[in-house]
Design an enzyme around this catalytic site. Structure first.
Site, PDB file in Angstrom:
ATOM      1  N   CYS A 119      10.452   9.568 -14.265  1.00 41.16           N
ATOM      2  CA  CYS A 119      11.052   9.439 -12.939  1.00 41.16           C
ATOM      3  C   CYS A 119      12.575   9.460 -13.014  1.00 41.16           C
ATOM      4  CB  CYS A 119      10.537   8.190 -12.243  1.00 41.16           C
ATOM      5  SG  CYS A 119       8.769   8.319 -11.877  1.00 41.16           S
ATOM      6  N   GLU A 145       8.060   7.482  -7.183  1.00 37.92           N
ATOM      7  CA  GLU A 145       9.330   8.193  -7.104  1.00 37.92           C
ATOM      8  C   GLU A 145       9.130   9.705  -7.000  1.00 37.92           C
ATOM      9  OE1 GLU A 145      10.085   4.902 -10.269  1.00 37.92           O
ATOM     10  OE2 GLU A 145       8.380   6.008  -9.457  1.00 37.92           O
ATOM     11  N   CYS A 172      10.662   4.862 -14.763  1.00 37.57           N
ATOM     12  CA  CYS A 172      10.287   5.206 -16.130  1.00 37.57           C
ATOM     13  C   CYS A 172      11.093   6.444 -16.569  1.00 37.57           C
ATOM     14  CB  CYS A 172       8.791   5.489 -16.191  1.00 37.57           C
ATOM     15  SG  CYS A 172       8.325   7.058 -15.397  1.00 37.57           S
TER      16      CYS A 172
END
Length: 150
Positions: free
Chosen positions: A79, A48, A76
């Protein structure tokens, strides 16, 4: 999402956890990324982050309003924060991440009172994304058994 899955396959071929991401604006891919943490020895080298970085360079600014992010694994916390800060409108992800998923599985950072709230749609081509990850980790366990990987 098919392009993100292809990028994830490239990551797996390099020994990386298979995660791929693309940023799309007006139907055109403006950023691509894949997991490169092992290769780059860098904790920030998530798919990302790479895709957002390329999209910012392509579009000439840090605000990615009007953009969508397609990623094979639920983002996560790092990101998700980058997604919020870049003002991406919508995130589409494939597989849930029970260990670090921050778009609803463990926590939903997009629901907190930040200045931007991306929409989030999970389960897009989930079977394909999950299968990639399962295959990668099964292969890794087998290689470890044989002493091919530490």
């Amino acid at each position: 999402m098919h392009q993100a899955l292809a990028l994830a396959e490239e990551a797996a071929a390099e020994g990386e956890v298979p995660v791929g991401a693309v940023v799309v604006k007006d139907g055109e891919v403006v950023g691509r990324g894949r997991n490169r943490r092992e290769l780059g020895k860098n904790a920030l080298a998530h798919a990302e982050i790479e895709a957002i970085d390329e999209a910012c360079r392509t579009l000439g600014g840090w605000r990615l309003s009007g953009c969508e992010l397609y990623v094979t694994l639920e983002p996560c916390p790092m990101c998700a924060g980058a997604i919020i800060n870049s003002r991406i409108d919508t995130v589409y992800y494939g597989a849930d991440d029970p260990k670090a998923g921050s778009c609803g599985t463990l926590v939903s950072l997009f629901d907190l009172p930040y200045n931007h709230k991306p929409a989030c749609v999970g389960g897009v081509l989930q079977e394909e994304a999950s299968a990639q990850l399962k295959r990668f980790f099964a292969d890794l366990r087998e290689k470890r058994k044989k002493g091919e990987v530490i």
